[in-house]
Design a protein around this motif. Sequence first.
Motif, short mmCIF file in Angstrom:
data_model
loop_
_atom_site.label_atom_id
_atom_site.label_comp_id
_atom_site.label_asym_id
_atom_site.label_seq_id
_atom_site.Cartn_x
_atom_site.Cartn_y
_atom_site.Cartn_z
N ARG A 170 48.14 45.66 43.84
CA ARG A 170 49.92 44.89 43.22
C ARG A 170 49.37 44.33 42.23
N LEU A 171 49.77 44.66 40.64
CA LEU A 171 49.75 43.91 40.05
C LEU A 171 50.08 42.79 39.48
N THR A 172 50.59 41.81 40.12
CA THR A 172 50.88 40.06 39.86
C THR A 172 49.99 39.80 40.58
N HIS A 173 48.79 40.50 41.22
CA HIS A 173 47.58 39.99 42.37
C HIS A 173 46.52 40.08 41.06
N SER A 174 45.80 39.14 42.11
CA SER A 174 44.38 38.60 40.99
C SER A 174 43.31 40.39 41.89
N ALA A 175 42.45 40.97 40.66
CA ALA A 175 41.27 42.65 40.82
C ALA A 175 40.08 41.01 41.23
N SER A 176 40.25 39.63 42.10
CA SER A 176 39.04 39.61 41.37
C SER A 176 37.75 39.24 40.58
N GLY A 177 36.73 38.69 41.06
CA GLY A 177 36.10 38.79 39.76
C GLY A 177 34.44 38.09 40.55
N SER A 178 33.26 38.67 39.43
CA SER A 178 33.99 38.54 38.28
C SER A 178 33.41 40.02 37.95
N SER A 179 33.38 40.77 38.52
CA SER A 179 33.34 42.28 37.86
C SER A 179 34.65 43.09 38.24
#
Length: 494
Positions: A170-179
Motif C-alpha cells: 500500500r503505497l500510502t503506508h510506511s515501509a518501516s525502517g530503517s532498512s
Amino acid sequence: MNRRRMLLSTAALLSPASCSRVYSDIHPYSTLTLLSGMLKARATEPALVLQHCLKRIVEIDKTGPCVNAVLELNPAAKDLADRAPAGPLHGLPILLKDNIETADAMQTTAGSLALLNHKPKADAPLVARLRAAGAVILGKTNLSEWANIRSPNSTSGWSARGGLTRNPHRLTHSASGSSSGSAAAVAAGLAPAAIGTETNGSIVSPASACGIVGFKPTVGLISGAGIIPITHHQDTAGPMTLTVEDAALLMQILAENFTVDLKPDALKGARLGVLRGHCGKNPEVLALFETALEKLRAAGAIIVDPVKLPNFREAGALSWKSMLIELRTDLNAYLEQRGGDVRSLAELIAFNEAHRSEEMPHFAQEFFEQSEKLGTPEIIAEGETAREKARRLAGPEGIDAALLEHHLDALICPTNDPVGLIDLAKGDTNERVASTPAAVAGYPHLTVPLGFVEGLPIGLSFMGTANADARILALGNAFEDITKARRPPGFLEK
C-alpha cells in the motif's frame, strides 16, 4: 542521484543488444535459489538477470508506482555481470543498504548529504565476501537517514539524499525502517535479495511490514567493519530475501564458517514458547497468530503458552541510555577514520544546521544533539555500566532464562502490527514491533511472512539464544513451507 539521472544511468546499462533478449522466462519474484539453478542450467545468464532487475527498477521504482527504494545504481553492474566469478552467488544481483561501504563509483552516505563525495577507501568485509562468492553488487538502497537515530519525530524510509521510500503493498503506508529501501526493493521484485542492517528492529520491522523474510543474526557473526555505526554492541548486517532458504544461503556467505541444514521436519518435536506479552492487542493479528499456532502443532511442534520474558523493559531502557552515549563515541571514530569535510558528530550537527532546508524539512536532530552532550568520562563510564547490565538482563537473565525454564528451542510472537499511513509532518505512527529483547541481547531474530491485515503484511518472529542462528533459520524455513504466506505486492494507491 535524482530520478532523471537514475533513469539515464539505467538506460545506459540497458544496452540495445541486451534489451533485445526475452525477459519473460525470469519471473518478477524469482528467488536467489531459483535464479542460481537457472544460471547453473544455462537457462539464463548473468547479463539477462541483471537486465531483468534494471527493467523492473525503471518500471516499478522510478516510474509507475514509484516505490523509490533504490537510491543509486552501480555503473559497473553490467561489467560485473559479464565477468562474475564462479561461486555460490555467481551472477546474482544483490542490493546494499546505503550505510554499507563499497570502494567503487557508488556513494556510502547513510542517506545524508554530509557524506556525499567522500567515498570509502575499501569495501566492507561483507561486501568483499559477496563479490568473492560471485554476486553482482547492483546498487544502494534508500533508508531512514542515519538508520533512524537522528530524531524521535522522523519518518521511516525518508532521507535527505533519497527522499521517501513507500510500501509496495500500500503505497500510502510506511515501509518501516530503517532498512526501508532494502525491504521494499525485495518485496517489489526489483532484486532477489538485499542486505540490511539492524540496531533495534531495522531489519525485522521493514521486512515484516513489506512481507518478506528478514534475519538479524547474532551480533558479531557478520563483520561490522565498514558499516556506518550507531553502536557496535547492537549493530549488525543481515539478509533480506523472499525466502528463508535464500537468507540461509546468504548467511553462509556473509558469516565465516557458518553452515545450516534446512530440514523439512525441523518443527517436529521443537519446543516453541509464545511471548504473549509481546503479541499486541490487534484482534486480526492475534487471529492470524492463533491459526499459525495450530499449523505449528500440526507440524509436530510443542507450543508452550504463555512464556514470560523477564527484565525486558528495564533492559530496553538501559540499552537506550547507553546507545545515545555509544553513538557519539562510535560515530566520531568512524567519521575521523573515513575523512572528508565532516569528521565528528559535532561537525555533522553543524552541517545539518547549515543545510537545514535540505536536511531538516520534516524533522530535526534531537537525538544527535542529546548524544553530543554525553561525552564526559563520567557519562561514558555510566554508559558502559548500563550496557553491561542491559545485555545481561536481555540475554542470560532474559531470553536465556525463558528458554531454559521451559526447555525451549525458540521464542515466537507476531513480529508487527499493520504499519500506519505516511505523514511527513507528524512522523511515524509507531506501531508495535517485537524487536528490542533480541536486539539488546545481540541474539538472532528471524521474521517470516505470516499473513495480511488490512492489506498489509504481518510477520512471525523466531528468536533464540546466541549463535542459535542455524536452528532459528531451520525452524523458520519449516514454518514457511507449511504456510506459504508471502504474496506479491499490489502497489495499491490507498
